[in-house]
Every structure is written in structure tokens, then in C-alpha cells.
Motif scaffolding. Structure first.
Motif, mmCIF file in Angstrom:
data_model
loop_
_atom_site.group_PDB
_atom_site.id
_atom_site.type_symbol
_atom_site.label_atom_id
_atom_site.label_comp_id
_atom_site.label_asym_id
_atom_site.label_seq_id
_atom_site.Cartn_x
_atom_site.Cartn_y
_atom_site.Cartn_z
ATOM 1 N N ALA A 27 23.915 34.371 19.262
ATOM 2 C CA ALA A 27 24.374 35.615 18.633
ATOM 3 C C ALA A 27 24.090 36.852 19.483
ATOM 4 O O ALA A 27 24.847 37.834 19.446
ATOM 5 C CB ALA A 27 23.720 35.760 17.264
ATOM 6 N N GLU A 32 26.092 43.308 21.434
ATOM 7 C CA GLU A 32 26.604 44.568 21.996
ATOM 8 C C GLU A 32 28.087 44.789 21.678
ATOM 9 O O GLU A 32 28.611 45.871 21.893
ATOM 10 C CB GLU A 32 26.365 44.598 23.514
ATOM 11 N N PHE A 38 21.114 36.944 13.767
ATOM 12 C CA PHE A 38 20.540 36.316 12.572
ATOM 13 C C PHE A 38 19.061 36.601 12.380
ATOM 14 O O PHE A 38 18.615 36.896 11.290
ATOM 15 C CB PHE A 38 20.738 34.785 12.638
ATOM 16 N N ARG A 39 18.283 36.478 13.491
ATOM 17 C CA ARG A 39 16.834 36.416 13.299
ATOM 18 C C ARG A 39 16.042 37.560 13.901
ATOM 19 O O ARG A 39 14.838 37.598 13.726
ATOM 20 C CB ARG A 39 16.287 35.092 13.863
ATOM 21 N N TYR A 70 32.003 35.166 4.137
ATOM 22 C CA TYR A 70 32.732 34.788 5.352
ATOM 23 C C TYR A 70 33.965 35.662 5.560
ATOM 24 O O TYR A 70 34.292 36.011 6.699
ATOM 25 C CB TYR A 70 33.073 33.284 5.354
ATOM 26 N N ARG A 73 32.775 38.819 7.143
ATOM 27 C CA ARG A 73 32.400 38.608 8.549
ATOM 28 C C ARG A 73 33.635 38.364 9.421
ATOM 29 O O ARG A 73 33.672 38.760 10.577
ATOM 30 C CB ARG A 73 31.415 37.444 8.647
ATOM 31 N N HIS A 122 29.052 25.399 16.719
ATOM 32 C CA HIS A 122 28.934 25.700 15.286
ATOM 33 C C HIS A 122 30.272 26.084 14.665
ATOM 34 O O HIS A 122 30.300 26.748 13.628
ATOM 35 C CB HIS A 122 27.878 26.801 15.060
ATOM 36 N N GLY A 163 21.978 21.295 8.014
ATOM 37 C CA GLY A 163 22.022 19.915 7.514
ATOM 38 C C GLY A 163 23.314 19.203 7.855
ATOM 39 O O GLY A 163 23.442 18.011 7.574
ATOM 40 N N GLU A 164 24.272 19.911 8.470
ATOM 41 C CA GLU A 164 25.542 19.281 8.832
ATOM 42 C C GLU A 164 25.535 18.886 10.302
ATOM 43 O O GLU A 164 24.897 19.552 11.137
ATOM 44 C CB GLU A 164 26.709 20.230 8.552
ATOM 45 N N THR A 189 19.937 33.783 22.592
ATOM 46 C CA THR A 189 19.641 32.876 21.465
ATOM 47 C C THR A 189 18.141 32.796 21.255
ATOM 48 O O THR A 189 17.375 32.733 22.226
ATOM 49 C CB THR A 189 20.240 31.465 21.670
ATOM 50 N N SER A 190 17.730 32.779 19.984
ATOM 51 C CA SER A 190 16.297 32.679 19.680
ATOM 52 C C SER A 190 15.791 31.263 19.937
ATOM 53 O O SER A 190 14.595 31.010 19.841
ATOM 54 C CB SER A 190 16.035 33.082 18.229
ATOM 55 N N PHE A 194 18.276 23.665 16.111
ATOM 56 C CA PHE A 194 18.583 22.411 16.794
ATOM 57 C C PHE A 194 19.843 21.783 16.201
ATOM 58 O O PHE A 194 20.173 22.074 15.058
ATOM 59 C CB PHE A 194 17.370 21.463 16.668
#
Ligand code: BJW
Ligand code: ZN
Length: 250
Positions: A27, A32, A38-39, A70, A73, A122, A163-164, A189-190, A194
């Protein structure tokens, strides 16, 4: 100016000596451009509960709520533009014989910047699919509620929730690129989610020189050969300029 001003010579040398480069983005590379992360401090998960938005169970419990999030977004992502970090990676692809990006982002900004080999780990927010039979469905932008498929299933955004499983082909291609890269970049990315976060470790284990570019230290930082702290949209163009100058002048 934020972050590192001078790109360490070792990074330039390694990039110049390489033929195979692979990249993981998150993300932060789109921050920018105006896409929320997200985190980090202002990230989405500091204000919103992922349990209510990014799990299939949440969608089945309250499809309208998840759909509206969604849709909002989607609107943001349609209005933003790629930034210099996206464009630099697109330029690098033209230079290297083997170059690919595995992205966790669903915003399509790499492709809009001109990158061709992009593995979407993703999914992509522009697509929709049936949550039961998997059929892809085209919908007008203004669709206000999640429609039903002809099989009766609810239509959902084609993104990967917790979970997917990740799309098999994209993950396999990303894993293969990581295992064979001579230089591997982890950008914005943080490194917490995984299996995407595993890719840089696998790359390093298979001999890649691991470079992290991130606004702040992450769990990956101690394992990176070099960690460049700052904005991707500033560091990547600077790195590419240093490589191009050295390539031209020797
Ligand atoms: C800048 C910058 C600038 C800012 N320049 N830098 C326990 C329970 C349940 C599941 C698990 C569990 N333990 C492990 C799991 C597995 C789980 C997981 O890893 N969870 C962890 C959180 C612990 N993973 C999964 O569930 C995955 N599937 C899976 O594993 O399948 C197998 C399985 C099956 C059954 C059961 C269990 C496993 C799927 C993960 C899906 C993630 N989905 C989301 C939402 C996608 C759609 C959407 O966008 O709506 O993906 S969550 C969210 O996180 C999104 C992102 O792609 C992903 C990664 O985030 P990212 O990109 O790293 O962003 P940030 O915000 O975290 O970091 C941005 C960084 O940029 C920051 O560090 C900033 O400092 C930096 N930055 N500006 C450079 N200008
Ligand atoms: Zn269906």
C-alpha cells in the motif's frame, strides 16, 4: 527532503550487475497517489475493523456494508493517478531482461503506469465475481448493492480477504520470480501479511540482494541487505537516476 538523499553505492552496483530483478509492492507505494494504507499512523485499520470488512464471514453477515466500503474505495482508486514510484518501476522493466512486480495492491496503478508483468496477489478492485461459482461479472460503477449471480450467489469484489487463498497462478509466478531474482525489492509494505510477506525472505534465501524501501522500519528491515527509509516516490527515481548515470558513464 525526507529519508535517504544518497543511494548507497552497493545498491547501484548490484542493480547494474543484475539481469533478473523482482519487486514486491504494498500500500505504501500508492500512498503518494492518495490511496490510504492499512497499518501506519493514518492507515485504514486504525479506524476500521478488518473483521467487519475483510473476511468472507463479514460479507455474508452484512453484504451491503462491505459492498458500500468497496464502492467508496473504487471511487478513490479510479480518481487517483500513478506516482513517480510506479513510473520508475515501469521504466525499469524496459531495461532488465527479467523484471516483474508482485503487488498486494488492488488499485491497478502499476498497470496504469505502464508495467506489464504484474502479479496481483490480492486481486483487483475493478473486477467482481460470484462468491459461490466464481463467475466474473461486469457491473456499472454506480451499482448500489451487491447483485446476485444467476446461480443465486452474491457478487463480491475480486479481492482476497483474510483466510482466503491467493490466486494460485499469481502466487506461483511471484514465488518463482523471488527464487530466481538477483536483486529483490520490497517497497511500501509493512511485511506483516502472509504469504506475500514471505517472498522477500525466500528471495534472500535463494541468493538475492534484498533492498527494502519503506517510510518506516518493518519486521523485514533486519533481514534486508539495505533498507532505504523514506518515500518510495522520491527514493525510486533517485535510485534509477543513479543507475542510469553509472550505466552511461561507467
Ligand atoms: C510508505 C509510504 C511511502 C507509507 N513510501 N513507504 C491468524 C488468523 C487469521 C489469518 C492468519 C493468522 N495468522 C496468519 C494468518 C494469515 C493471514 C495473515 O498473514 N495475517 C496477518 C495479519 C497475521 N493471511 C491471509 O489470511 C492470506 N491468506 C492466506 O494466508 O491463505 C491461507 C490460509 C487459508 C485459511 C486460513 C489461514 C490461511 C490472505 C491475506 C489477504 C489480505 N487482504 C488485505 C485486504 C485486500 C483487499 C482490500 O484492499 O480491501 O490486503 S488486508 C491488507 O493488508 C491488504 C494489503 O494488501 C495487505 C498488506 O498490507 P500492506 O500493503 O503491507 O500495507 P500496510 O499499510 O500494512 O503497510 C504499508 C507500509 O508502507 C507501511 O509500513 C508504511 O510505513 C509504508 N509507507 N507511505 C514508502 N510514501
Ligand atoms: Zn454464481
Amino acid at each position: 527532503m525526507d529519508g535517504v538523499n544518497t543511494i548507497p553505492n552497493i545498491v547501484v552496483e548490484r542493480c547494474l550487475g543484475a539481469r533478473r530483478i523482482a519487486v514486491l509492492t504494498g500500500a505504501g507505494i500508492s500512498a503518494e497517489s492518495g490511496v490510504p494504507t492499512f497499518r501506519d499512523r493514518d492507515g485504514l485499520w486504525t479506524k476500521l475493523n478488518p473483521q467487519e470488512l475483510a473476511f468472507m464471514e463479514a460479507f455474508l453477515k452484512n453484504p451491503q456494508h462491505v459492498w458500500e466500503w468497496y464502492q467508496s474505495r473504487r471511487k478513490v482508486m479510479q480518481e487517483v493517478k500513478p506516482n513517480p514510484a510506479h513510473y520508475t518501476l515501469a521504466a525499469m522493466e524496459d531495461f532488465y531482461p527479467v523484471f516483474s512486480i508482485a503487488t498486494q495492491n488492488i488499485d491497478g496503478l502499476h498497470q496504469r503506469a505502464g508495467s506489464r508483468k504484474v502479479f496481483e496477489l490480492h486481486g483487483n478492485i475493478e473486477r467482481n465475481r460470484c462468491s459461490v461459482c466464481g463467475r466474473f461479472v461486469e457491473l456499472p460503477d454506480e451499482t448500489a448493492e451487491p447483485p446476485r449471480c444467476s446461480c443465486g450467489g452474491l457478487i463480491r469484489p475480486d479481492v482476497v480477504w483474510f483466510g482466503e487463498m491467493l490466486p494460485e497462478e499469481a502466487l506461483d509466478s511471484a514465488a518463482q520470480a523471488a527464487r530466481t531474482a538477483e536483486v529483490y525489492f520490497s517497497i511500501g509494505t509493512s511485511a506483516q501479511v502472509f504469504p506475500a510477506a514471505q517472498l522477500p525472505y525466500d528471495a534472500a534465501e535463494h541468493g538475492a540482494f534484498l533492498v527494502e524501501i519503506n517510510a518506516e522500519p518493518t519486521a523485514l528491515t533486519p533481514y534486508a541487505h539495505i533498507s532505504l527509509q523514506g518515500k518510495a516516490g522520491e527514493i525510486l527515481p533517485r535510485l534509477w537516476r543513479a543507475i542510469s548515470e553509472k550505466a552511461a558513464n561507467g
